[in-house]
Scaffold this motif. Structure first.
Motif, short mmCIF file in Angstrom:
data_model
loop_
_atom_site.label_atom_id
_atom_site.label_comp_id
_atom_site.label_asym_id
_atom_site.label_seq_id
_atom_site.Cartn_x
_atom_site.Cartn_y
_atom_site.Cartn_z
N UNK A 1 0.86 -1.48 0.03
CA UNK A 1 -0.02 -0.04 0.07
C UNK A 1 0.72 1.25 0.03
N UNK A 2 0.62 2.16 -1.05
CA UNK A 2 1.40 3.57 -0.97
C UNK A 2 0.57 4.51 -0.89
N UNK A 3 0.93 5.44 -0.35
CA UNK A 3 0.05 6.60 -0.13
C UNK A 3 0.57 7.98 -0.49
N UNK A 4 -0.24 8.61 -1.22
CA UNK A 4 0.36 10.15 -1.53
C UNK A 4 -0.67 11.20 -0.94
N UNK A 5 -0.17 12.10 -0.14
CA UNK A 5 -0.97 13.30 0.47
C UNK A 5 -1.36 14.17 -0.60
N UNK A 6 -2.65 14.67 -0.32
CA UNK A 6 -3.14 16.05 -0.94
C UNK A 6 -3.83 16.73 -0.12
N UNK A 7 -4.20 18.07 -0.53
CA UNK A 7 -4.90 18.71 0.39
C UNK A 7 -6.17 18.33 0.82
N UNK A 8 -6.27 18.21 2.08
CA UNK A 8 -7.43 17.65 2.87
C UNK A 8 -7.70 15.99 2.71
N UNK A 9 -6.82 15.46 1.96
CA UNK A 9 -7.37 13.84 1.58
C UNK A 9 -5.77 13.45 1.16
N UNK A 10 -6.03 11.90 1.12
CA UNK A 10 -4.80 11.15 0.61
C UNK A 10 -5.08 10.13 -0.55
N UNK A 11 -4.41 9.87 -1.35
CA UNK A 11 -4.91 8.70 -2.23
C UNK A 11 -3.89 7.75 -2.09
N UNK A 12 -4.41 6.43 -2.14
CA UNK A 12 -3.73 5.23 -2.05
C UNK A 12 -3.70 4.23 -3.14
N UNK A 13 -2.67 3.44 -3.34
CA UNK A 13 -2.63 2.39 -4.44
C UNK A 13 -2.28 1.22 -3.73
N UNK A 14 -2.89 -0.08 -4.22
CA UNK A 14 -2.71 -1.22 -3.75
C UNK A 14 -2.09 -1.99 -4.85
N UNK A 15 -0.90 -2.44 -4.69
CA UNK A 15 -0.18 -3.12 -5.77
C UNK A 15 -0.29 -4.66 -5.15
N UNK A 16 -0.59 -5.58 -5.98
CA UNK A 16 -0.63 -7.14 -5.75
C UNK A 16 0.02 -7.82 -6.88
N UNK A 17 0.83 -8.81 -6.57
CA UNK A 17 1.36 -9.65 -7.81
C UNK A 17 2.02 -8.73 -8.95
N UNK A 18 2.73 -7.39 -8.44
CA UNK A 18 3.11 -6.66 -9.45
C UNK A 18 2.20 -5.69 -10.24
N UNK A 19 1.09 -5.67 -9.91
CA UNK A 19 -0.32 -5.18 -10.70
C UNK A 19 -0.82 -4.25 -9.90
N UNK A 20 -1.20 -3.04 -10.41
CA UNK A 20 -2.28 -2.22 -9.87
C UNK A 20 -3.38 -2.97 -9.31
N UNK A 21 -3.91 -3.13 -8.23
CA UNK A 21 -5.16 -3.96 -7.92
C UNK A 21 -6.28 -3.20 -7.30
N UNK A 22 -6.05 -1.85 -6.80
CA UNK A 22 -7.08 -1.13 -6.25
C UNK A 22 -6.37 0.28 -6.03
N UNK A 23 -7.36 1.32 -6.08
CA UNK A 23 -6.89 2.63 -5.95
C UNK A 23 -8.09 3.23 -5.12
N UNK A 24 -7.85 4.33 -4.19
CA UNK A 24 -8.75 4.65 -3.37
C UNK A 24 -8.30 5.85 -2.69
N UNK A 25 -9.15 6.62 -2.06
CA UNK A 25 -8.88 8.01 -1.36
C UNK A 25 -9.66 8.07 -0.15
N UNK A 26 -9.00 8.97 0.70
CA UNK A 26 -9.43 9.02 2.21
C UNK A 26 -9.25 10.48 2.39
#
Length: 312
Positions: free
Chosen positions: A278-303
């Motif tokens: 799980x990698x997280x990148x901060x944004x103003x008032x939020x953060x985006x995350x990317x889940x990598x499984x088996x070398x592939x992007x398996x999920x993306x999300x926002x908090x």
């Protein structure tokens, strides 16, 4: 065969009951949903207390959120965990699909994406046994393939004491990818952060571990968590991915659980239950995350987080 989105006309709307492939096999619509209908293992995990039809694509429901829910903290006044709203929506989708929608002819449909928002000013705090929640439910974007159900979207509006405190939208469809992903290789030397650092109520709720290089890896402390991982799945369900992203964001931002006012995630492929990154990148008032499984992007999300200005 080409996927067709139905139009809500009286003659063709699949939700009006005409042409239903198996109405005799469906549970009586007035009966409360059972725990088997909504895909949980016991009555204690059942959140939906009633469900009735209010129109072709509209439903009214009542949920009960127990103070001692597995995801909640153990304290006198409990602020319910936001994933309880997402789990209520998942259970509502399962009950509506079973009772009112056309049957899926192929593999079972699964939640593929979820987006929720909450108002911290009206979010319920429970001091008794359980919180009574009224829910207004809408079904849209119904998709048929070969006469069978291929996908739909369900939106739930949650109210307590006649005041809306949150909404949740869930997209349901066929699982992405060719099938279950093999478990990722789990690096050695992983350390679990404390539950408090992740905004989790208990150590059993911790979904993440930190690798020696500092990267966050999905490694549930309880591989059979009753809410997030029922049945010890090899592939993470949608809400387990959502909770992993929430925990990763709170750890990365140094924020508290009370700061979360929005959560969203979409699956792009299967996520292994152990070893996905799980990698997280901060944004103003939020953060985006990317889940990598088996070398592939398996999920993306926002908090989405409550900003300092909004607190006042």
């Amino acid at each position: 065969m080409r996927m067709v989105t139905t139009q809500p006309t009286p003659a063709s709307d699949p939700l009006n009951g005409q042409g239903d492939p198996g109405p005799a096999a469906r549970p009586p619509s007035g009966d409360p949903p059972t725990y088997a209908e909504v895909g949980v293992d016991s009555m204690s995990a059942l959140l939906v207390a009633s469900l009735r039809r209010g129109g072709s694509r509209f439903f009214e429901a009542r949920c009960q959120w127990p103070r001692w829910h597995a995801l909640n903290e153990r304290r006198l006044a409990v602020t319910h965990h936001p994933v309880i709203m997402a789990e209520s929506t998942r259970q509502l989708a399962a009950a509506v699909q079973l009772r009112y929608l056309p049957k899926a002819h192929t593999a079972p449909l699964r939640p593929l994406a979820v987006c929720l928002g909450l108002d911290p000013r009206t979010w319920p705090v429970e001091r008794g046994g359980a919180t009574d929640v009224a829910v207004r439910v809408t079904v849209s974007d119904l998709q048929l393939r070969g006469g069978g159900l291929a996908g739909y979207r369900l939106t739930a509006e949650f109210l307590h004491a006649q005041t809306r405190f949150g909404t949740c939208t869930m997209a349901v469809g066929r699982p992405p990818g060719p099938g279950p992903s093999p478990g990722d290789l789990t690096p050695a030397g992983l350390l679990h952060p404390s539950s408090a650092a992740l905004g989790a109520a208990a150590e059993a709720d911790v979904m993440l571990a930190r690798a020696p290089q500092g990267r966050l890896v999905i490694l549930p402390r309880d591989p059979g968590h009753p809410v997030l991982l029922p049945g010890r799945p090899d592939v993470l369900p949608l809400l387990a991915v959502l909770e992993s992203g929430r925990q990763a964001t709170l750890l990365y931002r140094g924020a508290t659980a009370a700061a979360v006012v929005g959560l969203a995630v979409r699956l792009h492929g299967p996520v292994a239950s152990r070893g996905a990154v799980v990698d997280v990148a901060a944004e103003r008032g939020a953060a985006r995350f990317v889940v990598t499984s088996g070398g592939q992007c398996a999920a993306t999300g926002t908090v989405t987080l409550l900003t300092a200005g909004a607190r006042g």
